[in-house]
Design a protein around this motif. Sequence first.
Motif, PDB file in Angstrom:
ATOM      1  N   SER A  68     -51.333  21.425  86.815  1.00  0.00           N
ATOM      2  CA  SER A  68     -52.425  21.575  87.587  1.00  0.00           C
ATOM      3  C   SER A  68     -52.069  21.677  89.206  1.00  0.00           C
ATOM      4  O   SER A  68     -52.621  22.327  89.967  1.00  0.00           O
ATOM      5  CB  SER A  68     -53.199  20.542  87.300  1.00  0.00           C
ATOM      6  OG  SER A  68     -53.735  20.653  85.947  1.00  0.00           O
ATOM      7  N   ASP A 111     -61.676  36.180  91.325  1.00  0.00           N
ATOM      8  CA  ASP A 111     -62.431  36.259  90.235  1.00  0.00           C
ATOM      9  C   ASP A 111     -62.853  34.761  89.573  1.00  0.00           C
ATOM     10  O   ASP A 111     -61.997  33.949  89.262  1.00  0.00           O
ATOM     11  CB  ASP A 111     -61.863  36.846  88.845  1.00  0.00           C
ATOM     12  CG  ASP A 111     -62.621  36.931  87.774  1.00  0.00           C
ATOM     13  OD1 ASP A 111     -63.941  36.681  87.620  1.00  0.00           O
ATOM     14  OD2 ASP A 111     -62.064  37.042  86.630  1.00  0.00           O
ATOM     15  N   GLN A 112     -64.193  34.307  90.015  1.00  0.00           N
ATOM     16  CA  GLN A 112     -64.438  33.046  89.595  1.00  0.00           C
ATOM     17  C   GLN A 112     -64.250  32.475  88.243  1.00  0.00           C
ATOM     18  O   GLN A 112     -63.952  31.472  87.489  1.00  0.00           O
ATOM     19  CB  GLN A 112     -65.777  32.536  89.909  1.00  0.00           C
ATOM     20  CG  GLN A 112     -65.820  32.561  91.556  1.00  0.00           C
ATOM     21  CD  GLN A 112     -67.161  32.226  92.107  1.00  0.00           C
ATOM     22  OE1 GLN A 112     -68.189  31.935  91.494  1.00  0.00           O
ATOM     23  NE2 GLN A 112     -67.287  31.944  93.578  1.00  0.00           N
ATOM     24  N   GLU A 113     -64.727  33.526  87.287  1.00  0.00           N
ATOM     25  CA  GLU A 113     -64.725  33.342  85.886  1.00  0.00           C
ATOM     26  C   GLU A 113     -63.220  33.198  85.279  1.00  0.00           C
ATOM     27  O   GLU A 113     -62.924  32.429  84.365  1.00  0.00           O
ATOM     28  CB  GLU A 113     -65.176  34.699  85.260  1.00  0.00           C
ATOM     29  CG  GLU A 113     -65.431  34.439  83.487  1.00  0.00           C
ATOM     30  CD  GLU A 113     -66.069  35.754  82.925  1.00  0.00           C
ATOM     31  OE1 GLU A 113     -65.212  36.041  81.862  1.00  0.00           O
ATOM     32  OE2 GLU A 113     -66.856  36.156  83.412  1.00  0.00           O
ATOM     33  N   LEU A 144     -61.075  31.678  87.269  1.00  0.00           N
ATOM     34  CA  LEU A 144     -60.515  30.308  87.823  1.00  0.00           C
ATOM     35  C   LEU A 144     -61.175  29.468  86.682  1.00  0.00           C
ATOM     36  O   LEU A 144     -60.640  28.337  86.617  1.00  0.00           O
ATOM     37  CB  LEU A 144     -61.482  29.921  89.086  1.00  0.00           C
ATOM     38  CG  LEU A 144     -60.600  30.981  90.353  1.00  0.00           C
ATOM     39  CD1 LEU A 144     -61.402  30.685  91.304  1.00  0.00           C
ATOM     40  CD2 LEU A 144     -59.180  30.589  90.502  1.00  0.00           C
ATOM     41  N   ILE A 145     -62.425  29.466  86.362  1.00  0.00           N
ATOM     42  CA  ILE A 145     -62.942  28.494  85.504  1.00  0.00           C
ATOM     43  C   ILE A 145     -62.252  28.625  84.022  1.00  0.00           C
ATOM     44  O   ILE A 145     -62.114  27.551  83.549  1.00  0.00           O
ATOM     45  CB  ILE A 145     -64.678  28.853  85.012  1.00  0.00           C
ATOM     46  CG1 ILE A 145     -65.305  28.854  86.492  1.00  0.00           C
ATOM     47  CG2 ILE A 145     -65.298  28.317  83.960  1.00  0.00           C
ATOM     48  CD1 ILE A 145     -66.690  29.238  86.392  1.00  0.00           C
ATOM     49  N   ASN A 146     -61.855  29.805  83.478  1.00  0.00           N
ATOM     50  CA  ASN A 146     -61.078  29.810  82.198  1.00  0.00           C
ATOM     51  C   ASN A 146     -59.764  28.958  82.386  1.00  0.00           C
ATOM     52  O   ASN A 146     -59.400  28.226  81.536  1.00  0.00           O
ATOM     53  CB  ASN A 146     -60.913  31.177  81.929  1.00  0.00           C
ATOM     54  CG  ASN A 146     -61.969  31.905  81.368  1.00  0.00           C
ATOM     55  OD1 ASN A 146     -62.944  31.307  80.814  1.00  0.00           O
ATOM     56  ND2 ASN A 146     -62.094  33.264  81.324  1.00  0.00           N
ATOM     57  N   ASP A 147     -58.996  29.173  83.723  1.00  0.00           N
ATOM     58  CA  ASP A 147     -57.837  28.390  83.838  1.00  0.00           C
ATOM     59  C   ASP A 147     -57.965  27.012  83.876  1.00  0.00           C
ATOM     60  O   ASP A 147     -57.266  26.099  83.455  1.00  0.00           O
ATOM     61  CB  ASP A 147     -57.094  28.878  85.346  1.00  0.00           C
ATOM     62  CG  ASP A 147     -56.612  30.261  85.375  1.00  0.00           C
ATOM     63  OD1 ASP A 147     -56.631  30.755  84.242  1.00  0.00           O
ATOM     64  OD2 ASP A 147     -56.308  31.033  86.395  1.00  0.00           O
ATOM     65  N   LEU A 148     -59.177  26.477  84.687  1.00  0.00           N
ATOM     66  CA  LEU A 148     -59.463  24.826  84.829  1.00  0.00           C
ATOM     67  C   LEU A 148     -59.612  24.469  83.151  1.00  0.00           C
ATOM     68  O   LEU A 148     -59.311  23.355  82.963  1.00  0.00           O
ATOM     69  CB  LEU A 148     -60.632  24.673  85.510  1.00  0.00           C
ATOM     70  CG  LEU A 148     -60.246  25.169  87.161  1.00  0.00           C
ATOM     71  CD1 LEU A 148     -61.628  25.073  87.998  1.00  0.00           C
ATOM     72  CD2 LEU A 148     -59.256  24.503  87.601  1.00  0.00           C
ATOM     73  N   THR A 149     -60.364  25.370  82.389  1.00  0.00           N
ATOM     74  CA  THR A 149     -60.705  24.860  81.020  1.00  0.00           C
ATOM     75  C   THR A 149     -59.372  24.681  80.493  1.00  0.00           C
ATOM     76  O   THR A 149     -59.336  23.653  79.405  1.00  0.00           O
ATOM     77  CB  THR A 149     -61.710  25.977  80.528  1.00  0.00           C
ATOM     78  OG1 THR A 149     -62.943  26.197  81.303  1.00  0.00           O
ATOM     79  CG2 THR A 149     -61.963  25.424  78.955  1.00  0.00           C
ATOM     80  N   SER A 186     -57.788  21.389  81.234  1.00  0.00           N
ATOM     81  CA  SER A 186     -58.393  20.592  80.713  1.00  0.00           C
ATOM     82  C   SER A 186     -58.226  20.027  79.176  1.00  0.00           C
ATOM     83  O   SER A 186     -57.942  19.103  78.555  1.00  0.00           O
ATOM     84  CB  SER A 186     -60.160  20.585  80.753  1.00  0.00           C
ATOM     85  OG  SER A 186     -60.669  19.566  80.248  1.00  0.00           O
TER      86      SER A 186
END
Length: 121
Positions: A10, A31-33, A35-40, A43
């Motif tokens: 992380s 691409d924000q999507e 980024l969200i996938n990476d953060l997921t 997690s």
Amino acid sequence: MEGITSQTASVDYFQLLTVQLQHQDPVDPVDQEGLINDLTQFSILEGIENLNASFSQYMELQELTQGVNLIGKSVDYIDEASGEVKSGVATDVFNIDDSIQVLVEGQTVSLDRIARVTEAG
């Protein structure tokens, strides 16, 4: 990749993301999507690491319980040095280097060397 934790990954990811955001093309932003996938994924990885740690603690407790249940019982064990089957009464349980050991007639025996357990007497 052994030895890399979700925390380390992380930190590295956020350092790379910071550099990427500083140098992004305003016409073609990040691409924000993605980024969200990476953060997921980070997690999920952290959750798996926590689950593994909890399971490891559970297994240690289970082994300790098995050892404690042997106290006062007669056990047959495979002597590590000679390979012979020896017998005695278990009198103590302790942990050496994250391995549960049982004291049998003054001999330290790991749980995996115990071949048979019976009531003493």
